[in-house]
Scaffold this active site. Sequence first.
Site, PDB file in Angstrom:
ATOM      1  CG  HIS A 115       0.017  -5.719  -7.417  1.00 13.01           C
ATOM      2  ND1 HIS A 115      -1.674  -6.184  -7.388  1.00 13.01           N
ATOM      3  CD2 HIS A 115       0.617  -5.749  -6.234  1.00 13.01           C
ATOM      4  CE1 HIS A 115      -1.793  -6.160  -5.777  1.00 13.01           C
ATOM      5  NE2 HIS A 115      -0.411  -6.159  -5.082  1.00 13.01           N
ATOM      6  CD  GLU A 116       4.270  -7.005  -6.074  1.00 10.84           C
ATOM      7  OE1 GLU A 116       4.462  -6.289  -5.002  1.00 10.84           O
ATOM      8  OE2 GLU A 116       3.223  -8.008  -6.073  1.00 10.84           O
ATOM      9  N   GLY A 143       4.514 -11.978  -5.591  1.00 12.79           N
ATOM     10  CA  GLY A 143       5.254 -10.945  -5.753  1.00 12.79           C
ATOM     11  C   GLY A 143       5.336 -10.000  -4.423  1.00 12.79           C
ATOM     12  CB  CYS A 190      -2.720  -7.007  -2.172  1.00 10.96           C
ATOM     13  SG  CYS A 190      -1.216  -5.990  -1.540  1.00 10.96           S
ATOM     14  CG  LEU A 191       1.007 -11.437   0.116  1.00  8.72           C
ATOM     15  CD1 LEU A 191       2.635 -11.583   0.007  1.00  8.72           C
ATOM     16  CD2 LEU A 191       0.485 -12.505   0.423  1.00  8.72           C
ATOM     17  CD  GLN A 235       2.971  -5.905  -0.277  1.00  6.39           C
ATOM     18  OE1 GLN A 235       3.872  -6.323  -1.431  1.00  6.39           O
ATOM     19  NE2 GLN A 235       2.095  -6.605  -0.231  1.00  6.39           N
ATOM     20  CG  HIS A 286       2.635  -2.475  -3.472  1.00  5.58           C
ATOM     21  ND1 HIS A 286       1.720  -2.234  -2.520  1.00  5.58           N
ATOM     22  CD2 HIS A 286       2.208  -3.849  -3.895  1.00  5.58           C
ATOM     23  CE1 HIS A 286       1.000  -3.468  -2.225  1.00  5.58           C
ATOM     24  NE2 HIS A 286       1.145  -4.240  -3.211  1.00  5.58           N
TER      25      HIS A 286
END
Length: 191
Positions: free
Chosen positions: A147-148, A45, A105-106, A50, A151
């Site tokens: 999760h996204e 995702g 998380c990236l 991000q 963000h």
Amino acid sequence: MILPIVAYGNPVLRTKCEDINRDYPGLDKLIADMWETMYASNGVGLAAPQINKAIRLFVVDSAQMFEASEDTAEEFDDAPGIKEVFINPQILQLNGEEWDYEEGCLSIPKIREDVSRPELVTIKYFNENFEEKTVTYSGLSARIIQHEYDHIEGKLFIDYLKPLKRKLLKSKLDDITKGKVRVDYKMSFPK
Ligand code: NI
């Protein structure tokens, strides 16, 4: 085009993002770039903040997790997963029992921790063709969507950790902000 992923410490990750219009400049290209960037970093995702855009947009591909292993379908009830674009999403309901899953998380490389989240998410959004949808997701798809979604609300998975755990991670987080972390994908660091 692969875009650099913004690292922890950049204020854009703490911004409540804004809705966009269907005539948002370069939207198709932006979505294509987000997919490319997500796959290049082996993510499941990716949310617009991000890649340094404070807009309510994220992409989710849980299907690749089911494709990667047959065991996934035994463990999670949302096989074969989804590949979906979420524009201007609003979570309408969270239901079901909370369950723990180790998230990463990236934007926060090399840190993985258990996070407890509800099983079901009912979400209203537009897809990439600006068709309005309201869908209840479960399993891994619901996990990644939550999760996204966090963000675009300026929230990160580490916010769910107990204060002691958070304290133990502080130096690692500081290192990420300073760029003192080794990653095999393109990142942009605040300092
Ligand atoms: Ni993330």
